[in-house]
Design a protein around this motif. Structure first.
Motif, PDB file in Angstrom:
ATOM      1  N   LEU A  67       8.697 -30.061 -56.685  1.00 26.21           N
ATOM      2  CA  LEU A  67       9.697 -29.282 -55.547  1.00 26.21           C
ATOM      3  C   LEU A  67      10.384 -30.387 -54.929  1.00 26.21           C
ATOM      4  CD1 LEU A  67       6.721 -27.023 -54.329  1.00 26.21           C
ATOM      5  CD2 LEU A  67       8.792 -26.575 -55.639  1.00 26.21           C
ATOM      6  N   TYR A  68      10.032 -31.602 -54.459  1.00 23.48           N
ATOM      7  CA  TYR A  68      10.662 -32.497 -53.902  1.00 23.48           C
ATOM      8  C   TYR A  68      12.033 -33.107 -54.817  1.00 23.48           C
ATOM      9  CZ  TYR A  68       7.052 -33.427 -50.545  1.00 23.48           C
ATOM     10  OH  TYR A  68       6.103 -33.185 -49.448  1.00 23.48           O
ATOM     11  N   ALA A  69      11.694 -33.091 -56.003  1.00 23.87           N
ATOM     12  CA  ALA A  69      12.811 -33.565 -56.925  1.00 23.87           C
ATOM     13  C   ALA A  69      14.000 -32.233 -56.696  1.00 23.87           C
ATOM     14  CB  ALA A  69      12.363 -33.623 -58.272  1.00 23.87           C
ATOM     15  N   GLN A  70      13.592 -31.100 -56.813  1.00 25.33           N
ATOM     16  CA  GLN A  70      14.535 -30.018 -56.571  1.00 25.33           C
ATOM     17  C   GLN A  70      15.070 -29.805 -55.012  1.00 25.33           C
ATOM     18  OE1 GLN A  70      15.709 -28.636 -59.191  1.00 25.33           O
ATOM     19  NE2 GLN A  70      14.546 -30.141 -60.572  1.00 25.33           N
ATOM     20  N   GLY A  71      14.665 -30.776 -54.115  1.00 22.44           N
ATOM     21  CA  GLY A  71      15.134 -30.556 -52.713  1.00 22.44           C
ATOM     22  C   GLY A  71      14.325 -29.547 -52.062  1.00 22.44           C
ATOM     23  N   TYR A  72      12.995 -29.185 -52.225  1.00 23.70           N
ATOM     24  CA  TYR A  72      12.136 -28.375 -51.584  1.00 23.70           C
ATOM     25  C   TYR A  72      10.970 -29.008 -51.025  1.00 23.70           C
ATOM     26  CZ  TYR A  72      14.467 -24.736 -54.527  1.00 23.70           C
ATOM     27  OH  TYR A  72      15.360 -23.826 -55.057  1.00 23.70           O
ATOM     28  N   TYR A  73      11.108 -29.196 -49.557  1.00 25.83           N
ATOM     29  CA  TYR A  73      10.286 -30.056 -48.596  1.00 25.83           C
ATOM     30  C   TYR A  73       9.331 -29.420 -47.862  1.00 25.83           C
ATOM     31  CZ  TYR A  73      13.133 -33.794 -50.522  1.00 25.83           C
ATOM     32  OH  TYR A  73      13.796 -34.540 -51.319  1.00 25.83           O
ATOM     33  N   PHE A 113      21.161 -32.954 -47.504  1.00 25.79           N
ATOM     34  CA  PHE A 113      20.684 -34.182 -46.749  1.00 25.79           C
ATOM     35  C   PHE A 113      21.496 -34.251 -45.598  1.00 25.79           C
ATOM     36  CE2 PHE A 113      20.757 -36.137 -51.265  1.00 25.79           C
ATOM     37  CZ  PHE A 113      19.400 -36.603 -51.112  1.00 25.79           C
ATOM     38  N   GLY A 114      20.920 -35.088 -44.590  1.00 31.61           N
ATOM     39  CA  GLY A 114      21.190 -34.836 -42.935  1.00 31.61           C
ATOM     40  C   GLY A 114      21.792 -36.329 -42.587  1.00 31.61           C
ATOM     41  N   GLU A 115      21.166 -37.118 -41.831  1.00 33.27           N
ATOM     42  CA  GLU A 115      21.581 -38.510 -41.765  1.00 33.27           C
ATOM     43  C   GLU A 115      21.097 -39.259 -42.710  1.00 33.27           C
ATOM     44  OE1 GLU A 115      23.584 -39.425 -39.144  1.00 33.27           O
ATOM     45  OE2 GLU A 115      23.728 -37.292 -38.524  1.00 33.27           O
ATOM     46  N   VAL A 116      22.025 -40.163 -42.999  1.00 32.33           N
ATOM     47  CA  VAL A 116      21.557 -40.994 -44.353  1.00 32.33           C
ATOM     48  C   VAL A 116      22.296 -42.355 -44.023  1.00 32.33           C
ATOM     49  CG1 VAL A 116      21.953 -41.580 -46.704  1.00 32.33           C
ATOM     50  CG2 VAL A 116      21.600 -39.409 -46.192  1.00 32.33           C
ATOM     51  N   ALA A 117      21.136 -43.148 -44.045  1.00 32.29           N
ATOM     52  CA  ALA A 117      21.613 -44.638 -43.892  1.00 32.29           C
ATOM     53  C   ALA A 117      21.120 -45.766 -44.779  1.00 32.29           C
ATOM     54  CB  ALA A 117      21.431 -45.095 -42.411  1.00 32.29           C
ATOM     55  N   ILE A 118      21.796 -46.369 -45.472  1.00 34.27           N
ATOM     56  CA  ILE A 118      21.376 -47.532 -46.444  1.00 34.27           C
ATOM     57  C   ILE A 118      22.087 -48.634 -46.075  1.00 34.27           C
ATOM     58  CG2 ILE A 118      20.994 -48.079 -48.795  1.00 34.27           C
ATOM     59  CD1 ILE A 118      21.456 -45.167 -49.769  1.00 34.27           C
ATOM     60  N   ALA A 119      21.382 -49.904 -45.582  1.00 36.60           N
ATOM     61  CA  ALA A 119      21.949 -51.014 -45.349  1.00 36.60           C
ATOM     62  C   ALA A 119      20.897 -52.243 -45.357  1.00 36.60           C
ATOM     63  CB  ALA A 119      22.344 -50.989 -43.858  1.00 36.60           C
ATOM     64  N   GLN A 162      15.744 -56.429 -52.510  1.00 34.99           N
ATOM     65  CA  GLN A 162      14.393 -55.675 -52.664  1.00 34.99           C
ATOM     66  C   GLN A 162      14.579 -54.491 -51.538  1.00 34.99           C
ATOM     67  OE1 GLN A 162      10.658 -57.406 -52.001  1.00 34.99           O
ATOM     68  NE2 GLN A 162      11.321 -58.656 -50.617  1.00 34.99           N
ATOM     69  N   VAL A 163      13.951 -53.459 -51.416  1.00 34.47           N
ATOM     70  CA  VAL A 163      13.758 -52.512 -50.460  1.00 34.47           C
ATOM     71  C   VAL A 163      12.709 -52.908 -49.686  1.00 34.47           C
ATOM     72  CG1 VAL A 163      13.296 -50.093 -49.806  1.00 34.47           C
ATOM     73  CG2 VAL A 163      14.570 -50.558 -51.881  1.00 34.47           C
ATOM     74  N   ASN A 164      12.921 -53.188 -47.958  1.00 36.81           N
ATOM     75  CA  ASN A 164      11.932 -53.701 -47.255  1.00 36.81           C
ATOM     76  C   ASN A 164      11.805 -52.646 -46.074  1.00 36.81           C
ATOM     77  OD1 ASN A 164      14.098 -53.746 -45.494  1.00 36.81           O
ATOM     78  ND2 ASN A 164      14.056 -55.795 -44.754  1.00 36.81           N
ATOM     79  N   SER A 165      12.257 -51.655 -46.200  1.00 37.42           N
ATOM     80  CA  SER A 165      11.814 -50.434 -45.312  1.00 37.42           C
ATOM     81  C   SER A 165      12.109 -48.896 -45.801  1.00 37.42           C
ATOM     82  CB  SER A 165      12.162 -50.584 -43.880  1.00 37.42           C
ATOM     83  OG  SER A 165      13.540 -50.586 -43.788  1.00 37.42           O
ATOM     84  N   GLN A 166      11.655 -48.022 -45.641  1.00 35.70           N
ATOM     85  CA  GLN A 166      12.265 -46.656 -45.788  1.00 35.70           C
ATOM     86  C   GLN A 166      11.662 -45.586 -44.885  1.00 35.70           C
ATOM     87  OE1 GLN A 166      12.050 -45.465 -50.170  1.00 35.70           O
ATOM     88  NE2 GLN A 166      10.709 -44.064 -49.749  1.00 35.70           N
ATOM     89  N   GLN A 167      12.074 -44.817 -44.533  1.00 39.57           N
ATOM     90  CA  GLN A 167      11.920 -43.572 -43.636  1.00 39.57           C
ATOM     91  C   GLN A 167      12.651 -42.426 -44.028  1.00 39.57           C
ATOM     92  OE1 GLN A 167      12.721 -44.202 -39.563  1.00 39.57           O
ATOM     93  NE2 GLN A 167      11.177 -42.553 -39.081  1.00 39.57           N
ATOM     94  N   ILE A 168      11.802 -41.192 -44.696  1.00 41.27           N
ATOM     95  CA  ILE A 168      12.221 -39.974 -44.823  1.00 41.27           C
ATOM     96  C   ILE A 168      11.930 -38.849 -43.775  1.00 41.27           C
ATOM     97  CG2 ILE A 168      12.677 -38.416 -46.894  1.00 41.27           C
ATOM     98  CD1 ILE A 168      12.446 -40.681 -48.831  1.00 41.27           C
ATOM     99  N   VAL A 169      12.598 -38.261 -43.130  1.00 44.33           N
ATOM    100  CA  VAL A 169      12.064 -37.055 -42.252  1.00 44.33           C
ATOM    101  C   VAL A 169      12.704 -35.909 -42.591  1.00 44.33           C
ATOM    102  CG1 VAL A 169      11.939 -36.586 -40.041  1.00 44.33           C
ATOM    103  CG2 VAL A 169      12.045 -38.858 -40.447  1.00 44.33           C
ATOM    104  N   ASP A 174      16.079 -27.441 -39.390  1.00 48.04           N
ATOM    105  CA  ASP A 174      17.548 -27.421 -39.903  1.00 48.04           C
ATOM    106  C   ASP A 174      17.700 -27.399 -41.221  1.00 48.04           C
ATOM    107  OD1 ASP A 174      18.348 -27.564 -37.152  1.00 48.04           O
ATOM    108  OD2 ASP A 174      18.122 -29.813 -37.061  1.00 48.04           O
ATOM    109  N   GLU A 175      16.717 -27.614 -42.107  1.00 48.02           N
ATOM    110  CA  GLU A 175      16.635 -27.490 -43.447  1.00 48.02           C
ATOM    111  C   GLU A 175      17.534 -28.828 -43.866  1.00 48.02           C
ATOM    112  OE1 GLU A 175      17.858 -23.730 -44.717  1.00 48.02           O
ATOM    113  OE2 GLU A 175      16.348 -22.815 -43.958  1.00 48.02           O
ATOM    114  N   LYS A 176      17.247 -29.979 -43.344  1.00 53.59           N
ATOM    115  CA  LYS A 176      17.909 -31.294 -43.493  1.00 53.59           C
ATOM    116  C   LYS A 176      17.008 -32.391 -43.715  1.00 53.59           C
ATOM    117  CE  LYS A 176      22.047 -30.039 -42.705  1.00 53.59           C
ATOM    118  NZ  LYS A 176      23.401 -30.190 -43.816  1.00 53.59           N
TER     119      LYS A 176
END
Length: 591
Positions: A67-73, A113-119, A162-169, A174-176
């Motif tokens: 479900l996550y892979a299709q965007g259903y959370y 997708f809502g707020e997206v930050a990759i840095a 490497q990825v050193n932090s990850q936050q997914i909300v 809002d279905e975001k």
């Protein structure tokens, strides 16, 4: 006796009752993805109740991931086994039989997708549009973009990124989906000296020279891939594994190690081909993969052809080849080829000795250039007379090979272009022999079981008149390599010599071979083919000369050493069209 029969029937029904009779998926969306993810849906008739309960308990996470892979959370999942929730059942306490399993999935709303930050992103890189505010928030896209960012950092010389932090909300109201990913590129590093292990007979310094990993140069994953490919290309190793360290070394370097498994140094082999007109061709070779301890290859080959053929005599050839990888840099090999041969054909008899030395340059894995210098001395007896000659030759060759399988291609293409300028030792004869070979393959249908293959050949002899050119530099058509169904070298040109008309090879050549291959079993394929060829008396192909054609059917049987080939061909042009049959047997496809 009757009671035993009833006991047997009862045992049969009790055993079959242990199998799930009905597995139902109740879902209004993403059914294909859920079906593919479910272990329950993959079980077969050999499964027992414990298997079904274990699969059901695992399916909660697998279906949620789908479900996550299709965007259903916000989805919910229920799996009941005969009415009881599978999460509450212990596999070891499974019932004796199962009647019904129901998988109920409520997907809920599809998020964007809502707020997206990759840095920090690599220089000149932006967050891809696939993570934009109106794009479906597929979980796999997040992983893909993160991996692409890390790959970009590594391509810039940061191997420890490497990825050193990850936050997914998930904001359900809002279905975001908000995504924040922190990257740690680490330091930019340079290659240190390559460490070599596993080599027993190939010297370590030669391994480093062949690999060509640039010590002191900024790290590049492409350089690692090329180094592995060069080592594999030698054919000296069964396996090559080149890895880099997981931490920085001194002076901002990254360590690299290659683990090798050397193949057996010596190998022998043989080949066999049969044609009803051209006779039997038998070949054998002996190969040494590491002659001098530097992955040098020595190959000695003997070929005897036209045994029991309709031609006048038997052909012989004894060949030797030596190659040394990484002679002028890691992508340039040195080679020496020698050949002693006799060609006994209907229109000429030639005894020759040839020596050639040169360089092979690998521009890419699929693109090769070759150039050399050689000496060819021969004694020729033909309808044009007897003569001895010695030629200085400059063989040049370019090959582009993008086939998926060299011995049995079903996709891709192949191009081979050759030019051989020559001049006689007395300066009386000079010219150039040109030759081209192009092949293309396309497959269709279930498991690509239907393959169309096409081949085009072209040749031209420049500068030297037909009456003066070496007889084996001229072009003929007919036989397995050009036009199947037509007799071997049956098409040439008429040349007038001393008031007499004799048949010789031509100054130009064209040919086309078409095949349709259809797999009727895993290892058996039927083939239909049509070949046509042209030989002309001028250097311009197709300008002045004659055509002929052949057609037929064939059979292929796949083995571990390549397909065994059987072709039956007949002339498709001329007065004898369809009146004779020729048989060709060999290993490997015709082209």
């Amino acid at each position: 006796m009757k009671s035993n029969l009833w006991i047997a029937i009862a045992l049969v029904f009790s055993a079959s009752g242990a199998l799930a009779q009905d597995i139902r998926l109740v879902a209004s969306t993403a059914r294909e993805a859920l079906n593919n993810a479910s272990l329950l849906r993959a079980l077969d008739d050999t499964a027992v109740p414990q298997d079904y309960i274990a699969a059901a308990r695992a399916d909660y996470r697998r279906l949620l991931t789908a479900l996550y892979a299709q965007g259903y959370y916000g989805g919910t999942i229920s799996i009941t086994i005969d009415g009881a929730e599978a999460a509450n059942l212990a596999p070891l306490a499974a019932p004796a039989s199962i009647s019904e399993i129901v998988i109920t999935v409520t997907a809920g709303a599809q998020f964007t997708f809502g707020e997206v930050a990759i840095a920090p992103l690599p220089p000149a890189a932006d967050i891809p549009a696939d993570l934009g505010p109106r794009e479906t928030a597929r979980s796999g896209m997040i992983r893909t973009v993160a991996q692409q960012s890390l790959r970009s950092w590594r391509e810039l010389g940061y191997p420890l990124a490497q990825v050193n932090s990850q936050q997914i909300v998930a904001r359900h109201a809002d279905e975001k989906l908000d995504v924040t990913i922190g990257l740690d590129p680490g330091p930019q590093l340079r290659f240190s000296a390559l460490e070599v292990s596993g080599n027993r007979r190939v010297r370590s310094e030669r391994v480093r020279a062949i690999a060509g990993l640039p010590e002191g140069v900024i790290y590049s994953p492409a350089a690692v891939d090329r180094a592995q490919a060069r080592l594999r290309r030698t054919g000296t190793f069964n396996s090559v594994s080149l890895t880099t360290a997981d931490q920085a070394g001194p002076d901002a370097t990254i360590g690299a190690q290659v683990q090798l498994d050397e193949a057996k140094r010596r190998r022998i082999g043989f080949g066999l081909e049969l044609s009803s007109i051209e006779g039997v061709t038998v070949s054998t070779f002996w190969l040494h993969r590491n002659l001098l301890g530097g992955a040098e290859r020595l190959r000695v080959e003997a070929v005897v052809s036209q045994i029991n053929a309709d031609a006048d005599g038997v052909d012989y050839a004894l060949r030797g080849s030596f190659s040394r990888p990484a002679t002028l840099g890691p992508d340039t090999d040195f080679y020496i080829n020698t050949e002693i041969a006799r060609q006994d054909e209907d229109s000429f008899l030639i005894d020759s000795v040839e020596v050639e030395a040169g360089l092979t340059r690998y521009l890419r894995d699929d693109l090769t250039l070759q150039g050399g210098i050689g000496l060819l001395t021969a004694r020729e007896d033909s309808d044009l007379g007897k003569r001895d000659y010695t030629l200085l030759i400059l063989p040049l060759r370019a090959t582009l090979d993008r086939r998926n399988n060299a011995s049995a291609a079903s996709a891709g293409y192949y191009l081979d272009a050759r030019a051989t300028p020559f001049v006689s030792s007395d300066g009386d004869l000079d010219g150039a022999r040109l030759y081209g070979d192009a092949r293309i393959y396309r497959s269709f249908g279930a498991d690509d079981g239907f393959t169309l293959a096409a081949r085009g050949l072209v040749g031209s002899l420049l500068g030297a008149p037909i009456a003066e050119a070496p007889a084996d530099f001229l072009y003929y058509s007919g036989g397995g390599g050009t036009v199947r169904g037509q007799p071997y070298q049956s098409l040439g040109v008429q040349t007038q010599v001393g008031g007499q008309i004799v048949t010789t090879g031509g100054a130009s050549f064209l040919a086309a071979q078409l095949e349709a291959r259809y797999a009727i079993r895993d290892k058996i394929a039927l083939v239909g083919f049509y070949d046509t060829g042209f030989v002309g008396d001028t250097a311009m192909p197709g300008e002045s000369g004659a055509w002929h054609a052949g057609a037929g059917v064939g059979l292929r049987y796949t083995t571990g050493i390549g397909p065994i080939r059987l072709d039956l061909g007949t002339p498709a042009s001329g007065d004898d069209a369809g009146e004779s049959l020729q048989v060709y047997i060999g290993i490997g496809q015709a082209f």
